[in-house]
Design an enzyme around this catalytic site. Sequence first.
Site, PDB file in Angstrom:
ATOM      1  N   SER A  63      46.165  45.534  61.925  1.00  0.00           N
ATOM      2  CA  SER A  63      46.366  44.900  60.612  1.00  0.00           C
ATOM      3  C   SER A  63      46.592  43.395  60.679  1.00  0.00           C
ATOM      4  O   SER A  63      46.618  42.748  59.628  1.00  0.00           O
ATOM      5  CB  SER A  63      47.534  45.553  59.890  1.00  0.00           C
ATOM      6  N   LYS A  66      44.062  41.409  58.992  1.00  0.00           N
ATOM      7  CA  LYS A  66      44.075  41.252  57.529  1.00  0.00           C
ATOM      8  C   LYS A  66      44.355  39.798  57.118  1.00  0.00           C
ATOM      9  O   LYS A  66      43.956  39.366  56.045  1.00  0.00           O
ATOM     10  CB  LYS A  66      45.087  42.216  56.908  1.00  0.00           C
ATOM     11  N   TYR A 190      35.920  47.332  57.636  1.00  0.00           N
ATOM     12  CA  TYR A 190      37.381  47.374  57.815  1.00  0.00           C
ATOM     13  C   TYR A 190      37.771  47.922  59.193  1.00  0.00           C
ATOM     14  O   TYR A 190      38.584  47.327  59.905  1.00  0.00           O
ATOM     15  CB  TYR A 190      37.988  48.213  56.677  1.00  0.00           C
ATOM     16  N   TYR A 241      54.748  45.590  55.584  1.00  0.00           N
ATOM     17  CA  TYR A 241      54.770  46.799  54.756  1.00  0.00           C
ATOM     18  C   TYR A 241      56.117  46.959  54.071  1.00  0.00           C
ATOM     19  O   TYR A 241      56.682  45.993  53.567  1.00  0.00           O
ATOM     20  CB  TYR A 241      54.407  48.041  55.610  1.00  0.00           C
ATOM     21  N   VAL A 259      49.507  48.026  63.794  1.00  0.00           N
ATOM     22  CA  VAL A 259      49.953  49.242  64.486  1.00  0.00           C
ATOM     23  C   VAL A 259      49.577  49.267  65.970  1.00  0.00           C
ATOM     24  O   VAL A 259      49.999  50.164  66.690  1.00  0.00           O
ATOM     25  CB  VAL A 259      49.473  50.550  63.806  1.00  0.00           C
TER      26      VAL A 259
END
Length: 314
Positions: A63, A66, A190, A241, A259
């Site tokens: 992530s 991102k 993605y 998160y 992760v």
Amino acid sequence: MDLTDIVADIVAYIAAQEDRGTVASYIPELASVDPAGFGIAIVTADGAMVAGGDADAGFSIQSISKVFALTLALGKAGDQLWERVGREPSGNAFNSIVQLEQERGIPRNPFINAGAIVVSDVNLGGHQPRVAIGEMLRFLRYLTGDDSIAINEAVAASETATGFRNIALANYMRAFGNIHHPVELVLGTYFHQCAIEMNCRQLALAGRFLMLDGRHPDEGRVVSPSRARRINALMLTCGHYDASGDFAFRVGIPGKSGVGGGILAIVPGRASIAVWSPGLNENGNSRLGTLALERLAQRTGWSVFSPAGDSADQ
Ligand code: GLU
């Protein structure tokens, strides 16, 4: 303050930790990573690099990608992006679907999976996934000056085979009209972006433009100062998160976790930092990576809330 001593102290402190967290297993290919690893790399505003531990070990950036995908999507869509994705912390797990129904397919922010899938849809821009992925790799190679950065195809295949929640998220948003391309193309983009492999040194170099108000130290402007500040603001509020508040409280600087166990953290005007340790805490963020950044912030005094910026309190 001697950063080399501080990094050596952090490496020793982390080596002494018994609870190393739990390596992500929902992506089968990540489950085999040895939880013993820990790396740290810091690039300061004057260009110095201080690194320790397994700073040369490659890991799946997951992530953290991102942040770079958002940067590219803002370049394409500008502020119109915010009609399709929000800017609020979610308070939910990274792969949660519940909020999407209440909020009619508009994800809370670009750093939860649903939001990043919308960002991938923007980056796809009518092309095939390989074009969007090629653009992302070129961007990272340009930011780092390192052409060796590549995708770990085994990780990408592993995610493609098991990414049922992400498939559900994408289809759900498509039902609301917030995914414009075929779902499999969006997810192909993605999953491959998440499977990019980098080491701590490369990741710290890639973050320099966010440390330097949007500038690449050698190549010039990447994004405007206000865009760099806004990306940092989103990292601070949404980068971890449902534990984003806790990270801001404990570490006090913008950070984005993945992760794979990596975290990219930015001290505006001072440092771009990458840490990696694959064991995660209950929120899916690197347990020891967070601990290392907390100690680094204490030892250096680095904080976006500190008026002096570098007055160490230990
Ligand atoms: N590729 C991962 C997923 O979509 C990214 C999650 C993360 O790094 O937090 O599940």
